[in-house]
Write an enzyme that holds these catalytic residues in place. Structure first.
Site, PDB file in Angstrom:
ATOM      1  N   THR A  41       0.860  -1.195   0.000  1.00  0.00           N
ATOM      2  CA  THR A  41       0.000   0.000   0.000  1.00  0.00           C
ATOM      3  C   THR A  41       0.896   1.244   0.000  1.00  0.00           C
ATOM      4  O   THR A  41       1.983   1.236   0.577  1.00  0.00           O
ATOM      5  CB  THR A  41      -0.945   0.050   1.221  1.00  0.00           C
ATOM      6  OG1 THR A  41      -0.171   0.345   2.395  1.00  0.00           O
ATOM      7  CG2 THR A  41      -1.677  -1.264   1.422  1.00  0.00           C
ATOM      8  N   GLU A  42       0.421   2.314  -0.637  1.00  0.00           N
ATOM      9  CA  GLU A  42       1.232   3.530  -0.759  1.00  0.00           C
ATOM     10  C   GLU A  42       1.690   4.049   0.598  1.00  0.00           C
ATOM     11  O   GLU A  42       2.757   4.641   0.716  1.00  0.00           O
ATOM     12  CB  GLU A  42       0.447   4.665  -1.424  1.00  0.00           C
ATOM     13  CG  GLU A  42       0.209   4.502  -2.885  1.00  0.00           C
ATOM     14  CD  GLU A  42      -1.207   4.057  -3.144  1.00  0.00           C
ATOM     15  OE1 GLU A  42      -1.572   2.949  -2.698  1.00  0.00           O
ATOM     16  OE2 GLU A  42      -1.947   4.814  -3.803  1.00  0.00           O
ATOM     17  N   ASN A  43       0.833   3.872   1.603  1.00  0.00           N
ATOM     18  CA  ASN A  43       1.178   4.427   2.912  1.00  0.00           C
ATOM     19  C   ASN A  43       2.076   3.502   3.727  1.00  0.00           C
ATOM     20  O   ASN A  43       2.196   3.672   4.930  1.00  0.00           O
ATOM     21  CB  ASN A  43      -0.082   4.816   3.690  1.00  0.00           C
ATOM     22  CG  ASN A  43      -1.016   3.651   3.902  1.00  0.00           C
ATOM     23  OD1 ASN A  43      -1.018   2.694   3.147  1.00  0.00           O
ATOM     24  ND2 ASN A  43      -1.812   3.726   4.945  1.00  0.00           N
ATOM     25  N   SER A  80       8.360   3.709   0.784  1.00  0.00           N
ATOM     26  CA  SER A  80       7.248   3.130   0.050  1.00  0.00           C
ATOM     27  C   SER A  80       7.303   3.543  -1.419  1.00  0.00           C
ATOM     28  O   SER A  80       7.126   2.724  -2.327  1.00  0.00           O
ATOM     29  CB  SER A  80       5.928   3.587   0.675  1.00  0.00           C
ATOM     30  OG  SER A  80       4.840   3.103  -0.067  1.00  0.00           O
TER      31      SER A  80
END
Lengths: 223, 235
Positions: free
Chosen positions: A52-54, A92
């Site tokens: 996930t991007e976060n 990330s």
């Protein structure tokens, strides 16, 4: 005329077809909407590592007891699978831009025959921002577009050339709609699979981009 | 503000008292996670204005929460003159004020946003990114071609003050994070003149494993204990 299918059938058909394309241990980022459903259809003999991007590498399904300190990019609580890790946003996006993701799956407003897509802004409407989409399509090894074949007004979303602001240029590797699978090969868009209820002619008549048609496209897997 | 040891533990109102009209402020968080809610609520209550808000997104303001959530409140309160962010779609006020010409909005791809902050904090003059090449984002930006590939020249981002969220601090100001609350917070800690960290608890120096500390305390000016608002207590 293309047949009209139930919305849920469409969403799950597209998600399932993309899931069947992903190899065991693939590192994958799933966008919101139809892409989120992809993880439900992974064959049981394969494992997917969701990023996930976060910052999560190894995200799992929504837990029974949500802990808001662990959320996905869309804001929903997620679980961590054994073996997962969490990094900060610079790392990330280093993973994303650096080519460490096997695939990203995104929805789109338009996708064109040059492999460009537009999915972040309709000028004249409020501008939401590109978030992580531009980085994802730039860095992931494979860019899957998960989209309905037509927009809400019945116009093709697979167009000759995008008219909306682009997210990325020449980055799309595979397009999956409820009616077909199109893959970009040697800079051309090839109609690889079609759904059983449509003919090649019907697909072509409802597609703006030029498609290379093999002598006999396969039947879409997973239906 | 001269750093003192142990790191002072101060109230949120005192911390945001260092923020003056017109300053640039970095605020950590992604979506509703990892926002220093207690500090941000104090900033929203302070009435400070003309801020340059540097945050991944502008949190929330919608039908259900017209007053805004987190730093979404700063936009709703009209305390912000400029926003640098990657996504503002969950705060209807950001888009509306921008469309009315009452807010300067700089949208940046998320990976570029965080790397610009990293450059600001780590003494670099900028970096070259492939993200956004050939799109509307490239317009008006300098590009360079290296070995036949085109890149956009990206410049560092710094701020007067950073408000960040961590999980635990020790009395030296060393920080560890939990879950997806980490996001932009460790980067922002490097890129501002003044750094205030909101934490769940403060332990003695030596009680955190040095191998697990993410942000060294030398970057942190003061600590603030989190409050008990809905989101502060749940994130």
């Amino acid at each position: 005329m293309l047949p009209v299918l139930d919305d849920e059938v469409v969403r799950h058909r597209i998600a399932k077809r993309i899931a069947l394309d992903l190899e065991d241990q693939a590192v994958v980022n799933l966008g919101i909407g139809i892409p989120t459903l992809v993880s439900d259809y992974l064959p049981s003999d394969r494992q997917m590592i969701l990023q996930t991007e976060n910052g999560v590498v190894g995200a799992g399904p929504i837990p029974d007891k949500p802990d808001l300190r662990y959320i996905g990019a869309g804001g929903r609580a997620l679980s961590l699978i054994p073996g997962s890790s969490i990094v900060a946003s610079d790392f990330s996006f280093g993973l994303i831009r650096g080519g460490h993701l096997d695939a990203t799956v995104l929805g789109t407003l338009e996708v064109d025959e040059e492999g460009s897509l537009a999915n972040w802004w309709i000028p004249g409407k409020l501008v939401p921002g590109m978030g992580g989409a531009m980085d994802l399509v730039t860095g992931a090894k494979n860019v899957y577009v998960a989209t309905t074949h037509l927009d809400k007004k019945g116009r093709p979303k697979l167009v000759r050339k995008c008219t909306l602001p682009l997210t990325g240029v020449g980055v799309v590797t595979t397009i999956v709609t409820e009616f077909c699978v199109v893959r970009r090969k040697e800079e051309k868009m090839v109609l690889c699979e079609i759904a059983p209820e449509v003919s090649v002619e019907e697909v072509v008549a409802n597609t703006g981009m030029t498609l290379v048609i093999p002598s006999k496209p396969e039947t879409m897997l997973g239906i | 503000m001269k750093k003192t040891m142990p790191r002072p533990v101060i109230g949120a109102e005192k911390a945001v008292g260092y923020i003056r009209d017109g300053m640039s402020v970095m605020i950590g968080g992604f979506n509703y996670g990892g926002i220093p809610y207690t500090l941000v609520d104090a900033l929203a209550a302070s009435g400070v204005k003309d801020l340059h808000l540097i945050a991944n997104d502008t949190a929330y303001a919608n039908e259900e929460h017209p007053e805004g959530i987190g730093h979404g409140k700063l936009v709703v309160n009209r305390q912000v003159r400029k926003v640098t962010a990657s996504h503002v779609g969950l705060n209807r006020e950001t888009g509306r004020l921008f469309n009315e010409g009452r807010l300067d909005l700089e949208l940046v791809p998320q990976g570029t946003f965080v790397e610009r902050i990293r450059c600001g904090g780590f003494g670099l003059g900028g970096f070259l990114s492939p993200t956004g090449v050939g799109t509307i984002y490239e317009e008006g930006r300098q590009t360079l071609e290296i070995s036949g590939e085109k890149f956009i020249v990206e410049l560092p981002l710094k701020a007067d003050v950073a408000l960040i969220r961590a999980c635990k601090a020790d009395t030296w100001g060393n920080l560890i994070y939990v879950g997806t609350n980490r996001n932009f917070n460790p980067l922002m800690a490097t890129a501002a003149d003044l750094v205030f960290a909101e934490v769940d608890e403060i332990v003695e120096a030596g009680d955190l494993d040095p191998d697990c500390i993410v942000t060294p305390g030398i970057l942190v000016d003061a600590l603030v204990l989190k409050g008990d608002s809905y989101y502060a207590s749940r994130t």
